[in-house]
Design a protein around this motif. Structure first.
Motif, PDB file in Angstrom:
ATOM      1  N   MET A  83       0.859  -1.182   0.000  1.00  0.00           N
ATOM      2  CA  MET A  83       0.000   0.000   0.000  1.00  0.00           C
ATOM      3  C   MET A  83       0.890   1.225   0.000  1.00  0.00           C
ATOM      4  SD  MET A  83      -2.769   1.176   2.682  1.00  0.00           S
ATOM      5  CE  MET A  83      -2.916   2.894   3.094  1.00  0.00           C
ATOM      6  N   VAL A  85       1.130   5.752  -0.670  1.00  0.00           N
ATOM      7  CA  VAL A  85       0.610   7.082  -0.991  1.00  0.00           C
ATOM      8  C   VAL A  85       1.825   7.940  -1.324  1.00  0.00           C
ATOM      9  CG1 VAL A  85      -0.542   9.136  -0.039  1.00  0.00           C
ATOM     10  CG2 VAL A  85      -1.438   6.849   0.479  1.00  0.00           C
ATOM     11  N   HIS A  91      -0.410  11.893   4.926  1.00  0.00           N
ATOM     12  CA  HIS A  91      -0.995  12.529   6.120  1.00  0.00           C
ATOM     13  C   HIS A  91      -2.233  13.352   5.800  1.00  0.00           C
ATOM     14  CE1 HIS A  91       2.474  11.282   8.462  1.00  0.00           C
ATOM     15  NE2 HIS A  91       3.220  11.697   7.456  1.00  0.00           N
ATOM     16  N   GLY A  93      -5.174  11.612   4.840  1.00  0.00           N
ATOM     17  CA  GLY A  93      -6.306  10.694   4.897  1.00  0.00           C
ATOM     18  C   GLY A  93      -6.475   9.807   3.671  1.00  0.00           C
ATOM     19  N   ILE A  94      -5.559   9.891   2.716  1.00  0.00           N
ATOM     20  CA  ILE A  94      -5.715   9.085   1.496  1.00  0.00           C
ATOM     21  C   ILE A  94      -5.533   7.597   1.804  1.00  0.00           C
ATOM     22  CG2 ILE A  94      -4.802   8.641  -0.825  1.00  0.00           C
ATOM     23  CD1 ILE A  94      -4.094  11.671  -0.908  1.00  0.00           C
ATOM     24  N   ALA A 117       0.881  -7.529   6.699  1.00  0.00           N
ATOM     25  CA  ALA A 117       2.210  -7.481   7.314  1.00  0.00           C
ATOM     26  C   ALA A 117       2.671  -6.040   7.212  1.00  0.00           C
ATOM     27  CB  ALA A 117       3.168  -8.409   6.566  1.00  0.00           C
ATOM     28  N   GLY A 118       2.748  -5.357   8.351  1.00  0.00           N
ATOM     29  CA  GLY A 118       3.121  -3.946   8.272  1.00  0.00           C
ATOM     30  C   GLY A 118       3.177  -3.275   9.619  1.00  0.00           C
ATOM     31  N   HIS A 119       3.110  -1.936   9.590  1.00  0.00           N
ATOM     32  CA  HIS A 119       3.243  -1.132  10.812  1.00  0.00           C
ATOM     33  C   HIS A 119       2.028  -1.364  11.718  1.00  0.00           C
ATOM     34  CE1 HIS A 119       6.338   0.954   8.580  1.00  0.00           C
ATOM     35  NE2 HIS A 119       5.470   1.306   7.659  1.00  0.00           N
ATOM     36  N   GLU A 121       0.993   0.078  14.453  1.00  0.00           N
ATOM     37  CA  GLU A 121       0.268   1.273  14.922  1.00  0.00           C
ATOM     38  C   GLU A 121      -0.635   1.811  13.825  1.00  0.00           C
ATOM     39  OE1 GLU A 121       3.951   2.400  14.250  1.00  0.00           O
ATOM     40  OE2 GLU A 121       3.975   0.396  15.092  1.00  0.00           O
TER      41      GLU A 121
HETATM   42  C1  LIG Z   1       1.679   4.401   5.268  1.00  0.00           C
HETATM   43  C2  LIG Z   1       0.996   5.265   4.212  1.00  0.00           C
HETATM   44  C3  LIG Z   1       0.331   4.378   3.165  1.00  0.00           C
HETATM   45  C4  LIG Z   1      -0.058   6.116   4.930  1.00  0.00           C
HETATM   46  O1  LIG Z   1      -0.754   6.882   3.966  1.00  0.00           O
HETATM   47  P1  LIG Z   1      -1.395   8.270   4.375  1.00  0.00           P
HETATM   48  O2  LIG Z   1      -2.267   8.727   3.264  1.00  0.00           O
HETATM   49  O3  LIG Z   1      -0.336   9.192   4.844  1.00  0.00           O
HETATM   50  O4  LIG Z   1      -2.283   7.827   5.619  1.00  0.00           O
HETATM   51  P2  LIG Z   1      -3.388   8.657   6.385  1.00  0.00           P
HETATM   52  O5  LIG Z   1      -3.281  10.115   6.017  1.00  0.00           O
HETATM   53  O6  LIG Z   1      -4.696   8.011   6.201  1.00  0.00           O
HETATM   54  O7  LIG Z   1      -2.955   8.441   7.870  1.00  0.00           O
HETATM   55  C5  LIG Z   1      -1.828   9.152   8.317  1.00  0.00           C
HETATM   56  C6  LIG Z   1      -1.490   8.636   9.690  1.00  0.00           C
HETATM   57  O8  LIG Z   1      -0.934   7.364   9.553  1.00  0.00           O
HETATM   58  C7  LIG Z   1       0.087   7.173  10.522  1.00  0.00           C
HETATM   59  N1  LIG Z   1       1.252   6.693   9.794  1.00  0.00           N
HETATM   60  C8  LIG Z   1       1.689   7.054   8.582  1.00  0.00           C
HETATM   61  N2  LIG Z   1       2.786   6.355   8.265  1.00  0.00           N
HETATM   62  C9  LIG Z   1       3.026   5.534   9.308  1.00  0.00           C
HETATM   63  C10 LIG Z   1       4.009   4.579   9.590  1.00  0.00           C
HETATM   64  N3  LIG Z   1       5.006   4.330   8.736  1.00  0.00           N
HETATM   65  N4  LIG Z   1       3.943   3.930  10.762  1.00  0.00           N
HETATM   66  C11 LIG Z   1       2.948   4.180  11.632  1.00  0.00           C
HETATM   67  N5  LIG Z   1       1.980   5.092  11.437  1.00  0.00           N
HETATM   68  C12 LIG Z   1       2.030   5.750  10.281  1.00  0.00           C
HETATM   69  C13 LIG Z   1       0.336   8.454  11.210  1.00  0.00           C
HETATM   70  O9  LIG Z   1      -0.251   8.367  12.499  1.00  0.00           O
HETATM   71  C14 LIG Z   1      -0.439   9.454  10.396  1.00  0.00           C
HETATM   72  O10 LIG Z   1      -1.056  10.343  11.244  1.00  0.00           O
HETATM   73  P3  LIG Z   1      -0.689  11.909  11.125  1.00  0.00           P
HETATM   74  O11 LIG Z   1      -1.071  12.309   9.722  1.00  0.00           O
HETATM   75  O12 LIG Z   1      -1.513  12.530  12.193  1.00  0.00           O
HETATM   76  O13 LIG Z   1       0.805  11.975  11.337  1.00  0.00           O
HETATM   77  C15 LIG Z   1       1.971   6.229   3.506  1.00  0.00           C
HETATM   78  O14 LIG Z   1       2.571   7.041   4.463  1.00  0.00           O
HETATM   79  C16 LIG Z   1       3.057   5.523   2.711  1.00  0.00           C
HETATM   80  O15 LIG Z   1       2.885   5.258   1.527  1.00  0.00           O
HETATM   81  N6  LIG Z   1       4.199   5.250   3.376  1.00  0.00           N
HETATM   82  C17 LIG Z   1       5.328   4.628   2.688  1.00  0.00           C
HETATM   83  C18 LIG Z   1       5.011   3.228   2.268  1.00  0.00           C
HETATM   84  C19 LIG Z   1       4.533   2.382   3.417  1.00  0.00           C
HETATM   85  O16 LIG Z   1       5.119   2.377   4.492  1.00  0.00           O
HETATM   86  N7  LIG Z   1       3.425   1.636   3.156  1.00  0.00           N
HETATM   87  C20 LIG Z   1       2.811   0.804   4.143  1.00  0.00           C
HETATM   88  C21 LIG Z   1       3.552  -0.469   4.276  1.00  0.00           C
HETATM   89  S1  LIG Z   1       2.986  -1.355   5.700  1.00  0.00           S
END
Ligand SMILES: CC(C)(COP(=O)(O)OP(=O)(O)OC[C@H]1O[C@@H](n2cnc3c(N)ncnc32)[C@H](O)[C@@H]1OP(=O)(O)O)[C@@H](O)C(=O)NCCC(=O)NCCS
Length: 173
Positions: A83, A85, A91, A93-94, A117-119, A121
């Motif tokens: 997954m 973004v 950050h 909400g996408i 399998a991932g983060h 939190e």
């Molecule tokens: C993880 C990911 C998909 C989140 O997408 P996003 O659109 O930013 O997510 P949302 O906006 O819905 O949620 C954001 C929240 O997710 C949490 N978050 C984002 N990345 C995180 C991470 N690596 N670990 C834990 N929490 C995380 C934070 O609490 C964040 O809150 P904040 O905006 O108040 O800081 C994006 O950051 C991404 O592509 N990261 C790199 C690739 C990755 O790690 N993919 C997931 C593999 S498990």
């Protein structure tokens, strides 16, 4: 923020999805895995979703079929991931919209559970819980708390078991 549109991927999106994965992750492994998943038996086209913002693809998530084996029996569940973004739109909400849409689309397909399998939190906010709560483990080398699961129907993970990710996932773990 402009409205995000989440929809199933089309063949014309493949390059844009590559760009999203290459920008979100360090390295090419996730982008390659998505391509390999499309050619694999577990791929479900309706569960490879893109998030569009102003006509541009800014996020992607894929759920694919994996086997959950227990006591000599096997059933299909869904594995979420990769997954991604694009960093410039994170950050906002996408990611949340992508996961909500993926779960909503998975329910009517009658799968009983989703694993990821991932983060921990990040995924727990969507209702995923440690897979170990159901006695579910997997064939990847992961930290203990990095496998999470969600039942789509009550008792969907009863009896636990081992999730057998296809070998193409081993490039990541
Ligand atoms: C993880 C990911 C998909 C989140 O997408 P996003 O659109 O930013 O997510 P949302 O906006 O819905 O949620 C954001 C929240 O997710 C949490 N978050 C984002 N990345 C995180 C991470 N690596 N670990 C834990 N929490 C995380 C934070 O609490 C964040 O809150 P904040 O905006 O108040 O800081 C994006 O950051 C991404 O592509 N990261 C790199 C690739 C990755 O790690 N993919 C997931 C593999 S498990």
């Amino acid at each position: 923020m402009q409205a995000i549109k989440v929809r199933a991927e089309a063949g014309s999106d493949f390059n844009a999805i590559d760009v999203v994965n290459l920008s979100a992750f360090q390295g090419e492994a996730e982008a390659q895995l998505v391509g390999e998943l499309r050619r694999s038996p577990g791929f479900i086209p309706d569960l490879s979703l893109v998030a569009e913002l102003n006509g541009r693809i800014v996020g992607h998530v894929v759920l694919s079929r994996v086997a959950l084996r227990a006591q000599g029996k096997s059933r299909d569940v869904l594995a979420l991931g990769p997954m991604s973004v694009v960093p410039s739109q994170s950050h906002r909400g996408i990611g949340t919209e992508l996961i909500d849409a993926a779960v909503a689309r998975a329910r009517p397909l009658c799968y009983e559970a989703i694993v990821v399998a991932g983060h921990p939190e990040y995924y727990q906010r969507f209702g995923f819980k440690p897979a170990a709560n159901w006695g579910v483990s997997c064939n990847l080398e992961l930290p203990d708390d990095a496998l999470l699961a969600m039942e789509l129907v009550d008792g969907g993970l009863a009896g636990g078991g081992v999730v057998e990710y296809p070998d193409i996932f081993r490039a990541l773990f």
